[in-house]
Design a protein around this motif. Sequence first.
Motif, PDB file in Angstrom:
ATOM      1  N   GLU A  86       0.864  -1.184   0.000  1.00 10.63           N
ATOM      2  CA  GLU A  86       0.000   0.000   0.000  1.00 10.63           C
ATOM      3  C   GLU A  86       0.896   1.229   0.000  1.00 10.63           C
ATOM      4  OE1 GLU A  86      -2.499  -0.245   3.394  1.00 10.63           O
ATOM      5  OE2 GLU A  86      -3.575  -2.043   2.714  1.00 10.63           O
ATOM      6  N   ILE A  87       0.501   2.253  -0.749  1.00  7.31           N
ATOM      7  CA  ILE A  87       1.276   3.490  -0.802  1.00  7.31           C
ATOM      8  C   ILE A  87       0.421   4.630  -0.260  1.00  7.31           C
ATOM      9  CG2 ILE A  87       0.592   3.900  -3.207  1.00  7.31           C
ATOM     10  CD1 ILE A  87       3.267   5.309  -3.631  1.00  7.31           C
TER      11      ILE A  87
ATOM     12  N   GLY B 194       6.037  10.077   0.357  1.00  5.21           N
ATOM     13  CA  GLY B 194       5.197   8.898   0.492  1.00  5.21           C
ATOM     14  C   GLY B 194       5.836   7.834   1.348  1.00  5.21           C
ATOM     15  N   GLN B 195       5.011   6.838   1.691  1.00  2.52           N
ATOM     16  CA  GLN B 195       5.484   5.678   2.436  1.00  2.52           C
ATOM     17  C   GLN B 195       4.840   4.441   1.846  1.00  2.52           C
ATOM     18  OE1 GLN B 195       4.269   5.343   6.562  1.00  2.52           O
ATOM     19  NE2 GLN B 195       6.133   4.217   7.106  1.00  2.52           N
TER      20      GLN B 195
ATOM     21  N   SER C 244      14.571   3.202   5.659  1.00  5.78           N
ATOM     22  CA  SER C 244      14.289   2.114   6.595  1.00  5.78           C
ATOM     23  C   SER C 244      12.831   2.085   7.032  1.00  5.78           C
ATOM     24  CB  SER C 244      15.200   2.232   7.819  1.00  5.78           C
ATOM     25  OG  SER C 244      15.012   3.492   8.459  1.00  5.78           O
ATOM     26  N   ASP C 245      12.121   3.210   6.849  1.00  7.07           N
ATOM     27  CA  ASP C 245      10.698   3.266   7.185  1.00  7.07           C
ATOM     28  C   ASP C 245       9.801   3.130   5.956  1.00  7.07           C
ATOM     29  OD1 ASP C 245      11.153   3.668   9.936  1.00  7.07           O
ATOM     30  OD2 ASP C 245      11.525   5.799   9.578  1.00  7.07           O
ATOM     31  N   GLY C 246      10.415   2.851   4.809  1.00  2.14           N
ATOM     32  CA  GLY C 246       9.638   2.712   3.582  1.00  2.14           C
ATOM     33  C   GLY C 246       9.248   4.030   2.950  1.00  2.14           C
ATOM     34  N   ARG C 247       9.932   5.125   3.341  1.00  7.83           N
ATOM     35  CA  ARG C 247       9.563   6.459   2.854  1.00  7.83           C
ATOM     36  C   ARG C 247      10.415   6.865   1.655  1.00  7.83           C
ATOM     37  NH1 ARG C 247       6.106   8.807   6.372  1.00  7.83           N
ATOM     38  NH2 ARG C 247       6.027   7.907   8.487  1.00  7.83           N
TER      39      ARG C 247
ATOM     40  N   VAL D 149      -0.111   8.335  -8.533  1.00  8.03           N
ATOM     41  CA  VAL D 149       1.269   8.121  -8.110  1.00  8.03           C
ATOM     42  C   VAL D 149       1.438   6.616  -7.917  1.00  8.03           C
ATOM     43  CG1 VAL D 149       3.024   8.640  -6.384  1.00  8.03           C
ATOM     44  CG2 VAL D 149       1.285  10.356  -6.957  1.00  8.03           C
ATOM     45  N   GLN D 150       2.310   6.009  -8.717  1.00 10.69           N
ATOM     46  CA  GLN D 150       2.454   4.555  -8.716  1.00 10.69           C
ATOM     47  C   GLN D 150       3.807   4.131  -8.156  1.00 10.69           C
ATOM     48  OE1 GLN D 150       1.967   3.584 -12.858  1.00 10.69           O
ATOM     49  NE2 GLN D 150      -0.255   3.707 -12.780  1.00 10.69           N
ATOM     50  N   PHE D 151       3.785   3.109  -7.309  1.00 11.24           N
ATOM     51  CA  PHE D 151       4.991   2.469  -6.807  1.00 11.24           C
ATOM     52  C   PHE D 151       5.238   1.230  -7.652  1.00 11.24           C
ATOM     53  CE2 PHE D 151       6.612  -0.950  -3.958  1.00 11.24           C
ATOM     54  CZ  PHE D 151       7.899  -0.463  -3.777  1.00 11.24           C
ATOM     55  N   ARG D 152       6.371   1.196  -8.373  1.00  8.87           N
ATOM     56  CA  ARG D 152       6.698   0.073  -9.253  1.00  8.87           C
ATOM     57  C   ARG D 152       8.010  -0.565  -8.797  1.00  8.87           C
ATOM     58  NH1 ARG D 152       5.438   2.072 -15.462  1.00  8.87           N
ATOM     59  NH2 ARG D 152       3.240   2.625 -15.155  1.00  8.87           N
TER      60      ARG D 152
END
Length: 282
Positions: free
Chosen positions: A145-146, A165-166, A195-198, A217-220
């Motif tokens: 999830e973003i 984002g995270q 380290s926090d996924g940010r 906004v897509q995380f690929r």
Amino acid sequence: ISQGEYEQGQELLGDEYDSRLEQYVDVAGETDGSGDEESADTFRETQEDQHEYAETVQSYRETKEAYDEARANGNETRARAAARRLESLSENATALNRSLNGNYKTVENQTGSNLDQSEEAVTTTTRNITAQQATVREQTFVETEIAVETNGTQVAFDAPLALSGQVTTANGSAVADQAARIVVFDRMYSIETDSDGRFEVAYRPVLLPVNASEVAVQFRPAATSPYLGSDQNVSVDVRQVTPTLAVSSRPSEAGYDEPVSTTVTATVGNRSIPSLPLTATF
């Protein structure tokens, strides 16, 4: 196609179909009204979608075999790459299924034909692919999830939108230290989560329509990553800007059949604009 007879399925929409369609187009041009021209467009669109659907189904099944072989051999890297390819093919098959069934309905309305059997065959084939892909996804990937925040909504090429984002898993664990890409409409950014996924990016639109009210906004993740991609829409208020064009041509004089090389640099302020479509008229 549902039985894996791809060549036979494609032949039905090959040279003979093209020839008949061209004849139909010729006759349609001589008839009154626009109904026949609309039917010709539908026949052509259906042919194109059917070709692409057949190729997509064939590619999915061949890639699925490669995926199964990689898993059997314990090759996780190859299996993930194949699974990500399968994810894309599955989405394409679903989209083509919707388009084809819409075209089938239009052909039925225009011609009085009954294409229920064709619709059912395509829908069943797509349903099988979707079910297989659900299993592949569960076996191979961790869903993500973003969550994205912005510094406002106004955005222009000379006033980028700051995105922070995270990325987390479904249970809230950080997707940490992952090399990936963030895609915002027409722009792609290489990032690595902390380290926090940010992550943070500054989005400068180039091809985003000026009337857009939101942008995805897509995380690929990388092809061999154990994570699935995710996306979120954010609100935008786009301001249009006019670039400056610097043009140079060599040579400065030329005659018939002599090549002229032209270089154009587009900038806003002191920043050049990447991937901007231009038309040159001489």
